[in-house]
Design a protein around this motif. Sequence first.
Motif, PDB file in Angstrom:
ATOM      1  N   TYR A 135       0.873  -1.172   0.000  1.00  0.00           N
ATOM      2  CA  TYR A 135       0.000   0.000   0.000  1.00  0.00           C
ATOM      3  C   TYR A 135       0.909   1.221   0.000  1.00  0.00           C
ATOM      4  O   TYR A 135       1.839   1.299   0.820  1.00  0.00           O
ATOM      5  CB  TYR A 135      -0.872   0.038   1.259  1.00  0.00           C
ATOM      6  CG  TYR A 135      -1.777  -1.154   1.432  1.00  0.00           C
ATOM      7  CD1 TYR A 135      -3.066  -1.151   0.895  1.00  0.00           C
ATOM      8  CD2 TYR A 135      -1.348  -2.267   2.132  1.00  0.00           C
ATOM      9  CE1 TYR A 135      -3.905  -2.252   1.063  1.00  0.00           C
ATOM     10  CE2 TYR A 135      -2.177  -3.369   2.296  1.00  0.00           C
ATOM     11  CZ  TYR A 135      -3.450  -3.356   1.768  1.00  0.00           C
ATOM     12  OH  TYR A 135      -4.281  -4.442   1.925  1.00  0.00           O
ATOM     13  N   THR A 153       3.976   7.909  -8.647  1.00  0.00           N
ATOM     14  CA  THR A 153       3.164   6.697  -8.807  1.00  0.00           C
ATOM     15  C   THR A 153       3.757   5.732  -9.839  1.00  0.00           C
ATOM     16  O   THR A 153       3.985   4.555  -9.507  1.00  0.00           O
ATOM     17  CB  THR A 153       1.711   7.080  -9.157  1.00  0.00           C
ATOM     18  OG1 THR A 153       1.263   8.079  -8.234  1.00  0.00           O
ATOM     19  CG2 THR A 153       0.793   5.882  -9.093  1.00  0.00           C
ATOM     20  N   PRO A 154       4.053   6.190 -11.063  1.00  0.00           N
ATOM     21  CA  PRO A 154       4.601   5.224 -12.032  1.00  0.00           C
ATOM     22  C   PRO A 154       5.983   4.716 -11.631  1.00  0.00           C
ATOM     23  O   PRO A 154       6.310   3.547 -11.871  1.00  0.00           O
ATOM     24  CB  PRO A 154       4.657   6.011 -13.348  1.00  0.00           C
ATOM     25  CG  PRO A 154       4.486   7.438 -12.989  1.00  0.00           C
ATOM     26  CD  PRO A 154       3.795   7.501 -11.675  1.00  0.00           C
ATOM     27  N   ARG A 157       5.417   2.078  -8.931  1.00  0.00           N
ATOM     28  CA  ARG A 157       4.808   0.886  -9.534  1.00  0.00           C
ATOM     29  C   ARG A 157       5.877   0.078 -10.289  1.00  0.00           C
ATOM     30  O   ARG A 157       5.961  -1.137 -10.180  1.00  0.00           O
ATOM     31  CB  ARG A 157       3.674   1.295 -10.489  1.00  0.00           C
ATOM     32  CG  ARG A 157       2.754   0.143 -10.856  1.00  0.00           C
ATOM     33  CD  ARG A 157       1.775   0.517 -11.951  1.00  0.00           C
ATOM     34  NE  ARG A 157       0.849   1.590 -11.616  1.00  0.00           N
ATOM     35  CZ  ARG A 157      -0.190   1.472 -10.808  1.00  0.00           C
ATOM     36  NH1 ARG A 157      -0.446   0.305 -10.248  1.00  0.00           N
ATOM     37  NH2 ARG A 157      -0.986   2.490 -10.578  1.00  0.00           N
ATOM     38  N   THR A 158       6.714   0.805 -11.027  1.00  0.00           N
ATOM     39  CA  THR A 158       7.776   0.138 -11.793  1.00  0.00           C
ATOM     40  C   THR A 158       8.797  -0.501 -10.857  1.00  0.00           C
ATOM     41  O   THR A 158       9.190  -1.662 -11.031  1.00  0.00           O
ATOM     42  CB  THR A 158       8.481   1.157 -12.714  1.00  0.00           C
ATOM     43  OG1 THR A 158       7.515   1.689 -13.602  1.00  0.00           O
ATOM     44  CG2 THR A 158       9.613   0.510 -13.500  1.00  0.00           C
ATOM     45  N   GLY A 161       7.349  -3.470  -8.967  1.00  0.00           N
ATOM     46  CA  GLY A 161       7.159  -4.543  -9.954  1.00  0.00           C
ATOM     47  C   GLY A 161       8.479  -5.215 -10.312  1.00  0.00           C
ATOM     48  O   GLY A 161       8.548  -6.436 -10.476  1.00  0.00           O
ATOM     49  N   THR A 166       3.688  -6.905  -7.383  1.00  0.00           N
ATOM     50  CA  THR A 166       2.770  -6.368  -8.392  1.00  0.00           C
ATOM     51  C   THR A 166       1.399  -6.026  -7.814  1.00  0.00           C
ATOM     52  O   THR A 166       0.600  -5.362  -8.465  1.00  0.00           O
ATOM     53  CB  THR A 166       2.592  -7.380  -9.548  1.00  0.00           C
ATOM     54  OG1 THR A 166       2.259  -8.647  -8.972  1.00  0.00           O
ATOM     55  CG2 THR A 166       3.876  -7.527 -10.355  1.00  0.00           C
ATOM     56  N   ASP A 167       1.124  -6.498  -6.607  1.00  0.00           N
ATOM     57  CA  ASP A 167      -0.166  -6.207  -5.965  1.00  0.00           C
ATOM     58  C   ASP A 167       0.013  -4.932  -5.130  1.00  0.00           C
ATOM     59  O   ASP A 167       0.392  -4.989  -3.955  1.00  0.00           O
ATOM     60  CB  ASP A 167      -0.573  -7.400  -5.087  1.00  0.00           C
ATOM     61  CG  ASP A 167      -1.952  -7.214  -4.473  1.00  0.00           C
ATOM     62  OD1 ASP A 167      -2.558  -6.139  -4.663  1.00  0.00           O
ATOM     63  OD2 ASP A 167      -2.422  -8.152  -3.782  1.00  0.00           O
ATOM     64  N   VAL A 168      -0.210  -3.801  -5.772  1.00  0.00           N
ATOM     65  CA  VAL A 168       0.069  -2.509  -5.131  1.00  0.00           C
ATOM     66  C   VAL A 168      -1.191  -1.644  -5.163  1.00  0.00           C
ATOM     67  O   VAL A 168      -1.784  -1.451  -6.223  1.00  0.00           O
ATOM     68  CB  VAL A 168       1.207  -1.748  -5.853  1.00  0.00           C
ATOM     69  CG1 VAL A 168       1.558  -0.472  -5.092  1.00  0.00           C
ATOM     70  CG2 VAL A 168       2.444  -2.631  -6.003  1.00  0.00           C
ATOM     71  N   THR A 169      -1.593  -1.155  -3.999  1.00  0.00           N
ATOM     72  CA  THR A 169      -2.723  -0.227  -3.915  1.00  0.00           C
ATOM     73  C   THR A 169      -2.179   1.167  -3.616  1.00  0.00           C
ATOM     74  O   THR A 169      -1.472   1.356  -2.620  1.00  0.00           O
ATOM     75  CB  THR A 169      -3.696  -0.658  -2.789  1.00  0.00           C
ATOM     76  OG1 THR A 169      -4.197  -1.957  -3.092  1.00  0.00           O
ATOM     77  CG2 THR A 169      -4.859   0.330  -2.662  1.00  0.00           C
ATOM     78  N   PHE A 170      -2.498   2.120  -4.488  1.00  0.00           N
ATOM     79  CA  PHE A 170      -2.081   3.502  -4.263  1.00  0.00           C
ATOM     80  C   PHE A 170      -3.222   4.280  -3.623  1.00  0.00           C
ATOM     81  O   PHE A 170      -4.376   4.154  -4.041  1.00  0.00           O
ATOM     82  CB  PHE A 170      -1.684   4.164  -5.588  1.00  0.00           C
ATOM     83  CG  PHE A 170      -0.332   3.706  -6.074  1.00  0.00           C
ATOM     84  CD1 PHE A 170       0.823   4.346  -5.671  1.00  0.00           C
ATOM     85  CD2 PHE A 170      -0.222   2.616  -6.926  1.00  0.00           C
ATOM     86  CE1 PHE A 170       2.068   3.929  -6.101  1.00  0.00           C
ATOM     87  CE2 PHE A 170       1.026   2.175  -7.369  1.00  0.00           C
ATOM     88  CZ  PHE A 170       2.170   2.840  -6.956  1.00  0.00           C
TER      89      PHE A 170
END
Length: 194
Positions: A135, A153-154, A157-158, A161, A166-170
């Motif tokens: 999170y 954010t990107p 996420r990158t 990942g 890969t299971d990410v909640t922003f």
Amino acid sequence: MNVLRIDSSPLKEASVSRGLLDVLQNKLESQGHEITSKRDLYYDDKVTLGSQDRYMGYFTPADQQSDAQKAAVAGSNELALEFAAAEAYIIAAPMYNFGVTAGLKTYIDLISRAGISFNYLPEGPVGLLKDKKAYVVVSTGGTPVGSEVDFVTPYLRTFLGFLGITDVTFIAADLSNVNREESIAKATQQIEAL
Ligand SMILES: Cc1cc2nc3c(=O)[nH]c(=O)nc-3n(C[C@H](O)[C@H](O)[C@H](O)COP(=O)(O)O)c2cc1C
């Protein structure tokens, strides 16, 4: 789940992301999860930029490292192993000049370690951290989360990942300099709905 909490604002009481991580921590604890470790990146003596010994040490097998390299790599080993051992993460990510804070970037450089969090394979690097949950609370003053100049954010996420997460909640706590109460209320709602 064993959860690692990572704060990356230098601000304490005045920090938007820190307050929201408290809310998120309470939420996860109420669901039976446990915060088993915490890092407060601006107040952690292991989170330093490092010098040649650390970065040469990364690429030198442990039994061939000089004493200086061993000492320089020790903090990174501890942080990276702790990160790899967690099952879930709650991460505060304030936006500083369109990216993450220097504290968070420095930590990322310390936990991203071949052999611990990812491996080099013939076909390229592969993340070793599987089946984890993250999170991320993104706090900004005036830049909308998701806009083309939101590089937080990107980037996260990158990066996550890349490590296999890969299971990410922003959770967006953006525009707090426009309307702080509204920004916090919106993010709190999102957390309460988890
Ligand atoms: C050095 C610095 C740079 C900042 N850069 C940005 C920015 O690029 N975009 C933005 O929307 N807000 C920016 N802000 C505002 C912060 O993102 C905002 O205050 C946010 O709430 C910080 O998170 P925190 O309250 O958890 O510390 C900046 C603040 C500081 C101190």
